[in-house]
Design a protein around this motif. Structure first.
Motif, PDB file in Angstrom:
ATOM      1  N   LEU A 157       0.828  -1.208   0.000  1.00 64.90           N
ATOM      2  CA  LEU A 157       0.000   0.000   0.000  1.00 64.90           C
ATOM      3  C   LEU A 157       0.864   1.260   0.000  1.00 64.90           C
ATOM      4  CD1 LEU A 157      -2.688   1.488   0.218  1.00 64.90           C
ATOM      5  CD2 LEU A 157      -2.589   1.152   2.709  1.00 64.90           C
ATOM      6  N   ARG A 158       1.962   1.225   0.704  1.00 62.77           N
ATOM      7  CA  ARG A 158       2.850   2.389   0.753  1.00 62.77           C
ATOM      8  C   ARG A 158       3.393   2.723  -0.640  1.00 62.77           C
ATOM      9  NH1 ARG A 158       5.694   0.472   4.348  1.00 62.77           N
ATOM     10  NH2 ARG A 158       4.664   1.409   6.166  1.00 62.77           N
ATOM     11  N   GLU A 159       3.790   1.689  -1.362  1.00 69.70           N
ATOM     12  CA  GLU A 159       4.278   1.909  -2.726  1.00 69.70           C
ATOM     13  C   GLU A 159       3.155   2.406  -3.633  1.00 69.70           C
ATOM     14  OE1 GLU A 159       6.930   2.048  -5.875  1.00 69.70           O
ATOM     15  OE2 GLU A 159       7.295   1.775  -3.714  1.00 69.70           O
ATOM     16  N   GLU A 160       1.977   1.844  -3.441  1.00 71.48           N
ATOM     17  CA  GLU A 160       0.818   2.268  -4.222  1.00 71.48           C
ATOM     18  C   GLU A 160       0.453   3.725  -3.943  1.00 71.48           C
ATOM     19  OE1 GLU A 160      -3.969   1.235  -4.260  1.00 71.48           O
ATOM     20  OE2 GLU A 160      -2.537  -0.380  -3.813  1.00 71.48           O
ATOM     21  N   GLN A 161       0.602   4.110  -2.689  1.00 78.42           N
ATOM     22  CA  GLN A 161       0.258   5.484  -2.316  1.00 78.42           C
ATOM     23  C   GLN A 161       1.227   6.500  -2.922  1.00 78.42           C
ATOM     24  OE1 GLN A 161      -2.492   6.075  -0.968  1.00 78.42           O
ATOM     25  NE2 GLN A 161      -2.406   8.178  -0.239  1.00 78.42           N
ATOM     26  N   ARG A 162       2.479   6.146  -2.954  1.00 78.34           N
ATOM     27  CA  ARG A 162       3.464   7.045  -3.569  1.00 78.34           C
ATOM     28  C   ARG A 162       3.154   7.244  -5.057  1.00 78.34           C
ATOM     29  NH1 ARG A 162       7.553   4.683   0.042  1.00 78.34           N
ATOM     30  NH2 ARG A 162       7.859   2.992  -1.462  1.00 78.34           N
ATOM     31  N   ASN A 163       2.810   6.141  -5.714  1.00 78.27           N
ATOM     32  CA  ASN A 163       2.447   6.256  -7.130  1.00 78.27           C
ATOM     33  C   ASN A 163       1.181   7.082  -7.318  1.00 78.27           C
ATOM     34  OD1 ASN A 163       4.641   4.614  -7.821  1.00 78.27           O
ATOM     35  ND2 ASN A 163       3.403   2.726  -7.704  1.00 78.27           N
ATOM     36  N   TRP A 164       0.247   6.964  -6.395  1.00 77.49           N
ATOM     37  CA  TRP A 164      -0.988   7.734  -6.503  1.00 77.49           C
ATOM     38  C   TRP A 164      -0.730   9.238  -6.330  1.00 77.49           C
ATOM     39  CZ3 TRP A 164      -3.299  10.972  -2.953  1.00 77.49           C
ATOM     40  CH2 TRP A 164      -4.545  11.487  -3.337  1.00 77.49           C
ATOM     41  N   VAL A 165       0.144   9.607  -5.411  1.00 79.91           N
ATOM     42  CA  VAL A 165       0.449  11.033  -5.192  1.00 79.91           C
ATOM     43  C   VAL A 165       1.009  11.648  -6.471  1.00 79.91           C
ATOM     44  CG1 VAL A 165       1.934  12.645  -3.934  1.00 79.91           C
ATOM     45  CG2 VAL A 165       0.759  10.802  -2.703  1.00 79.91           C
TER      46      VAL A 165
END
Length: 210
Positions: A157-165
Motif C-alpha cells: 500500500l505504501r508503494e501504491e500510495q506514492r504512485n498515486w500522489v
C-alpha cells in the motif's frame, strides 16, 4: 371292693383327661409362639441401616454426575467467551469501516451544499480549504490502515500510495494547463487535487479497511 375299684378307674380317667388338655394347651402355645415372635419387622426392606446405605449411594451418584459434567461446562464456557470476544472484535472493525464511510459521505455532502464564492480569489481559497480537509482525512485513514494491515500488505500500500500522489499531481497539472495563463489555472489545479483526494479516501476505506 368292686365299688372302690370302679371309683379308682373313674378318677384315673379324669386325671388322664386333665393331662391331655394340659399337653394340648402347651402344644398350642408352643405352636403359636413363633407366629407372635416372627421377625418381619427386622426384614431387609425395613432395615434402617440398609435405607441409609441406599440414600448415601444415590447422593454419591449425583455428586459424581456433577463432577463429570463440570469439566465440559467450563470448557464450553471458555470457548463461548473466546467466540464472543472474536465476534466483538469483528463487529468493532466493521463499525470502524462504517464510521469512516459515514464521515466521508458527510464531507461529500458538505462540499455539494457549500455556497460558492463569487470572486476568483475566494473560490481558490475555498477549493484550497476543501483540499486540505480531504488530505487530512486521507492521512487519518492511512494511519488506521497502518495499524490494521499486515506488514507485507502495508508495504504494498505504501508503494501504491506514492504512485498515486504522483498521479494526482500530474492530473492536477494537466487539468490546469487548459487554463494556462488565465486566472482559472491555479483554481483548477487545487480543485482537481481536492477531488482526486476525496476519491482516494473512499477507495482506501472500501478496499483496505476491515
Amino acid at each position: 371292693m368292686k365299688l372302690q375299684t370302679k371309683l379308682s378307674m373313674i378318677m384315673l380317667t379324669f386325671a388322664l383327661s386333665a393331662c391331655g388338655n394340659s399337653t394340648s394347651e402347651s402344644s398350642a402355645q408352643s405352636n403359636n409362639q413363633p407366629a407372635s415372635n416372627t421377625s418381619p419387622q427386622v426384614s431387609e426392606e425395613d432395615d434402617p441401616a440398609e435405607e441409609v446405605g441406599e440414600d448415601t449411594s444415590a447422593d454419591d451418584i449425583e455428586v459424581d454426575k456433577q463432577e463429570d459434567s463440570s469439566a465440559p461446562t467450563t470448557e464450553g464456557s471458555t470457548n463461548g467467551e473466546k467466540e464472543n470476544s472474536d465476534q466483538r472484535n469483528v463487529e468493532n472493525q466493521e463499525s470502524q469501516k462504517e464510521e469512516y464511510l459515514k464521515k466521508l459521505n458527510s464531507m461529500y455532502e458538505s462540499d455539494r451544499n457549500v455556497e460558492v464564492k463569487e470572486t476568483m480569489v475566494e473560490m481558490e481559497e475555498q477549493e484550497a480549504e476543501r483540499y486540505q480537509n480531504w488530505d487530512k482525512m486521507l492521512n487519518e485513514i492511512y494511519g488506521v490502515l497502518q495499524a490494521q494491515l499486515p506488514s507485507d500488505e502495508m508495504d504494498q500500500l505504501r508503494e501504491e500510495q506514492r504512485n498515486w500522489v504522483e498521479h494526482r499531481d500530474e492530473a492536477a497539472k494537466k487539468a490546469s494547463l487548459k487554463y494556462e495563463g488565465g486566472t482559472t489555472e491555479s483554481l483548477e489545479y487545487v480543485a482537481t487535487q481536492a477531488s482526486l483526494t476525496r476519491e482516494r479516501c473512499f477507495a482506501l476505506v472500501a478496499k483496505y479497511m476491515n
